[in-house]
Enzyme design. Structure first.
Site, PDB file in Angstrom:
ATOM      1  N   TYR A  72     -16.243  53.223  58.858  1.00  0.00           N
ATOM      2  CA  TYR A  72     -15.950  54.528  59.457  1.00  0.00           C
ATOM      3  C   TYR A  72     -16.141  54.481  60.972  1.00  0.00           C
ATOM      4  O   TYR A  72     -15.318  54.972  61.734  1.00  0.00           O
ATOM      5  CB  TYR A  72     -16.869  55.601  58.847  1.00  0.00           C
ATOM      6  N   PHE A 124      11.207  63.978  74.682  1.00  0.00           N
ATOM      7  CA  PHE A 124      11.555  63.830  73.268  1.00  0.00           C
ATOM      8  C   PHE A 124      11.254  65.148  72.547  1.00  0.00           C
ATOM      9  O   PHE A 124      10.433  65.943  72.996  1.00  0.00           O
ATOM     10  CB  PHE A 124      10.778  62.673  72.640  1.00  0.00           C
ATOM     11  N   ASP A 125      11.912  65.383  71.421  1.00  0.00           N
ATOM     12  CA  ASP A 125      11.801  66.705  70.780  1.00  0.00           C
ATOM     13  C   ASP A 125      10.387  67.065  70.338  1.00  0.00           C
ATOM     14  O   ASP A 125       9.986  68.224  70.456  1.00  0.00           O
ATOM     15  CB  ASP A 125      12.833  66.881  69.652  1.00  0.00           C
ATOM     16  N   ASP A 215       5.270  58.499  78.089  1.00  0.00           N
ATOM     17  CA  ASP A 215       5.530  58.532  76.657  1.00  0.00           C
ATOM     18  C   ASP A 215       6.143  57.162  76.380  1.00  0.00           C
ATOM     19  O   ASP A 215       7.291  56.892  76.703  1.00  0.00           O
ATOM     20  CB  ASP A 215       6.498  59.682  76.350  1.00  0.00           C
ATOM     21  N   ALA A 217       6.699  55.030  73.668  1.00  0.00           N
ATOM     22  CA  ALA A 217       7.151  54.508  72.370  1.00  0.00           C
ATOM     23  C   ALA A 217       7.937  53.193  72.514  1.00  0.00           C
ATOM     24  O   ALA A 217       7.735  52.251  71.770  1.00  0.00           O
ATOM     25  CB  ALA A 217       7.990  55.562  71.654  1.00  0.00           C
ATOM     26  N   LYS A 258       7.256  52.247  66.949  1.00  0.00           N
ATOM     27  CA  LYS A 258       8.407  51.633  67.614  1.00  0.00           C
ATOM     28  C   LYS A 258       7.991  50.246  68.139  1.00  0.00           C
ATOM     29  O   LYS A 258       7.939  49.286  67.388  1.00  0.00           O
ATOM     30  CB  LYS A 258       8.894  52.534  68.764  1.00  0.00           C
ATOM     31  N   HIS A 450      15.768  70.552  62.968  1.00  0.00           N
ATOM     32  CA  HIS A 450      16.699  69.544  62.438  1.00  0.00           C
ATOM     33  C   HIS A 450      16.169  68.829  61.197  1.00  0.00           C
ATOM     34  O   HIS A 450      16.931  68.347  60.385  1.00  0.00           O
ATOM     35  CB  HIS A 450      17.080  68.525  63.510  1.00  0.00           C
TER      36      HIS A 450
HETATM   37  N1  F0G Z   1       8.181  59.980  71.927  1.00  0.00           N
HETATM   38  C1  F0G Z   1       9.370  59.380  71.757  1.00  0.00           C
HETATM   39  C2  F0G Z   1      10.134  58.898  72.931  1.00  0.00           C
HETATM   40  C3  F0G Z   1       9.866  59.235  70.469  1.00  0.00           C
HETATM   41  O1  F0G Z   1      11.048  58.648  70.309  1.00  0.00           O
HETATM   42  C4  F0G Z   1       9.097  59.699  69.374  1.00  0.00           C
HETATM   43  C5  F0G Z   1       9.581  59.561  68.011  1.00  0.00           C
HETATM   44  C6  F0G Z   1       7.861  60.299  69.614  1.00  0.00           C
HETATM   45  C7  F0G Z   1       7.438  60.420  70.912  1.00  0.00           C
HETATM   46  C8  F0G Z   1       7.005  60.806  68.497  1.00  0.00           C
HETATM   47  O2  F0G Z   1       6.429  59.788  67.804  1.00  0.00           O
HETATM   48  O3  F0G Z   1       7.390  59.926  65.495  1.00  0.00           O
HETATM   49  O4  F0G Z   1       5.334  58.612  65.967  1.00  0.00           O
HETATM   50  O5  F0G Z   1       5.276  61.062  66.009  1.00  0.00           O
HETATM   51  N2  F0G Z   1      10.750  59.260  67.721  1.00  0.00           N
HETATM   52  C9  F0G Z   1      11.295  59.033  66.406  1.00  0.00           C
HETATM   53  C10 F0G Z   1      12.759  58.772  66.545  1.00  0.00           C
HETATM   54  C11 F0G Z   1      10.962  60.068  65.401  1.00  0.00           C
HETATM   55  O6  F0G Z   1      13.430  58.714  65.504  1.00  0.00           O
HETATM   56  O7  F0G Z   1      13.254  58.604  67.658  1.00  0.00           O
HETATM   57  P1  F0G Z   1       6.094  59.852  66.234  1.00  0.00           P
END
Ligand code: F0G
Length: 458
Positions: A72, A124-125, A215, A217, A258, A450
């Protein structure tokens, strides 16, 4: 003869996939309310919905899984991950989270409040969702070139410094808690940000004493583009470039699904120990204790190994080369794709592809459905449905670009699969003039609609 390109790995384990019939697919997609997220994965032949968490781990990552320490507190796996983050990315402090949006939630809980502005390149969304959930505003400062899918520019993810400076100089700095730079910029097509731009954004932000977070990823893919496109970086290793990139940030959020090539995981990393401490409280509350925060020990081990493999040039060349292979096939047949090709995905310009469908009938979604019916290939809409409604007026937001994304899982499909995907899309392209009507929404969530939206054919 010049030796041709070949993948930098071979296959040790396989997973069967099955081709369905057009009749089956028509039935399944209607039952799924024309939302591709509602399909079962065995109803899909080639799944390009996302490159997130869908990659194939290496033998070394699987070996690391066996060595996971599930204690833990103070697990050795935490320290393995800490070392990788320090050695590869350069940050002293970090909090593990279960995925990228959780990292955003933890960071923004510590930083963003009602009425704030969060400038950046197209957020990102989930990032935008977390900002708007706090009644703050994401301000898009991406360069104008990014909004024209046909303009060739090596770094379409760049921030327009003039736009950024306008936001910074017109607002009190207390209202701007952080600048978010997304590398590569997913929402504008997997487009990279140049080293020079990262450096200039950091310099400008420092003048206003505003922290910069990346960000991150797809940070390794961003580094690949810097190496192959930016002057002065051709002879540097990806790991050297990555270190320099993060020297222009105060911290980062990471979706490890990613470029760390794991199926689940994320983190927030910081330079500033005080901010780390402030965010720690939220990590414990939302994710888990500081040394695991939403991840199991084995996953932290695999993540540490994945960060190392994901920042190797041979791997990135294979991956980004495959994306370009698919993109070039489509381009050669006249399919309107976004150029330059992105790092993780090919984006199709749905407005140009299906020019008969009015925007009120969800052009990009209509195209994604057609492609699924044609060949069982699953893509994702990045258009009006993903853009959500305006939080104040509740009107549809019509983005400049109506895209569909074909995101390639890492180390999963072969180029034969890419040939199949290209043929599927070319077949739809050849009958595009017969596709005249789209869809209407029958049910939707108030935010991030979406994922769960339900549609009806018009
Ligand atoms: N930032 C970026 C640039 C992303 O592409 C994503 C996720 C996230 C943050 C959020 O990360 O999914 O681990 O919570 N992108 C995925 C996609 C969902 O299909 O592009 P997460």
């Amino acid at each position: 003869m010049e030796l041709p390109f070949a993948e930098s790995y071979k296959i040790k384990m396989i997973e069967s996939i099955r081709k369905s019939t057009r009749e089956e697919r028509e039935e399944w997609i209607a039952a799924a309310k024309y939302n591709l997220f509602n399909l079962r994965s065995d109803q899909v032949f080639i799944d390009l919905l996302t490159d997130s968490g869908t990659g194939a781990m290496s033998d070394k990552q699987w070996a690391e899984m066996m060595l996971g320490d599930e204690s833990y507190a103070g697990a050795s796996s935490f320290f393995k991950m800490k070392n990788a983050i320090k050695n590869i990315l350069g940050f002293d402090h970090f909090l593990p989270t279960h995925q990228g949006r959780a990292a955003e939630n933890v960071l923004f809980s510590a930083m963003v409040k009602t009425g704030d502005l969060v400038p950046g390149n197209t957020h990102f969304d989930t990032t935008k969702g977390h900002i708007e959930f706090r009644k703050a505003t994401a301000v898009d400062c991406t360069i104008n070139e990014a909004f024209d899918p046909s303009i060739i520019h090596p770094f379409k993810g760049n921030i327009d410094l003039q736009k950024l400076e306008t936001v910074l100089s017109n607002n009190a700095s207390e209202r701007i808690p952080v600048i978010i730079v997304t590398i590569t910029c997913n929402s504008s097509g997997g487009q990279p940000v140049s080293m020079q731009n990262l450096k200039e954004v950091y310099k400008l932000a420092s003048q206003y004493k505003i922290p910069v977070f990346f960000d991150s990823a797809r940070f390794a893919e961003n580094a690949y583009f810097i190496k192959t496109r930016e002057k002065g970086y051709a002879d540097k290793s990806i790991k050297q470039i990555v270190k320099e990139m993060f020297s222009y940030a105060d911290g980062m959020t990471m979706s490890s699904k990613k470029d760390a090539i794991v199926n689940m995981g994320g983190f927030v990393a910081f330079k500033d120990v005080e901010l780390y401490k402030k965010a720690s409280v939220y990590n414990i509350m939302f994710e888990g204790y500081l040394t695991y925060g939403g991840m199991s020990g084995r996953d932290m081990n695999a993540l540490a190994q994945g960060l190392d493999e994901g920042t190797e040039f041979a791997y990135l060349e294979t991956r980004i080369g495959q994306v370009a292979y698919l993109g070039q096939k489509l381009l050669d047949h006249g399919v309107p794709v976004l150029v330059p090709f992105g790092g993780h995905a090919i984006f199709i310009d749905a407005k140009k592809f299906l020019s008969n469908i009015p925007r009120e009938e969800y052009i990009a979604q209509s195209l994604a459905v057609e492609i699924y019916i044609e060949g069982g290939v699953r893509a994702v809409e990045i258009g009006t449905i993903m853009a959500d409604r305006d939080p104040i007026t509740r009107e549809n937001r019509y983005p400049e670009l109506e895209l569909i994304r074909l995101a390639l899982p890492r180390r999963v499909y072969t180029n034969n699969h890419m040939d199949y995907v290209a043929a599927t899309i070319i077949n739809v392209f050849e009958r595009r003039n017969q596709i005249k009507r789209g869809y209407k929404i029958v049910s939707e969530a108030p935010i991030l609609r979406h994922f769960t939206v339900e549609l009806e054919k018009i």
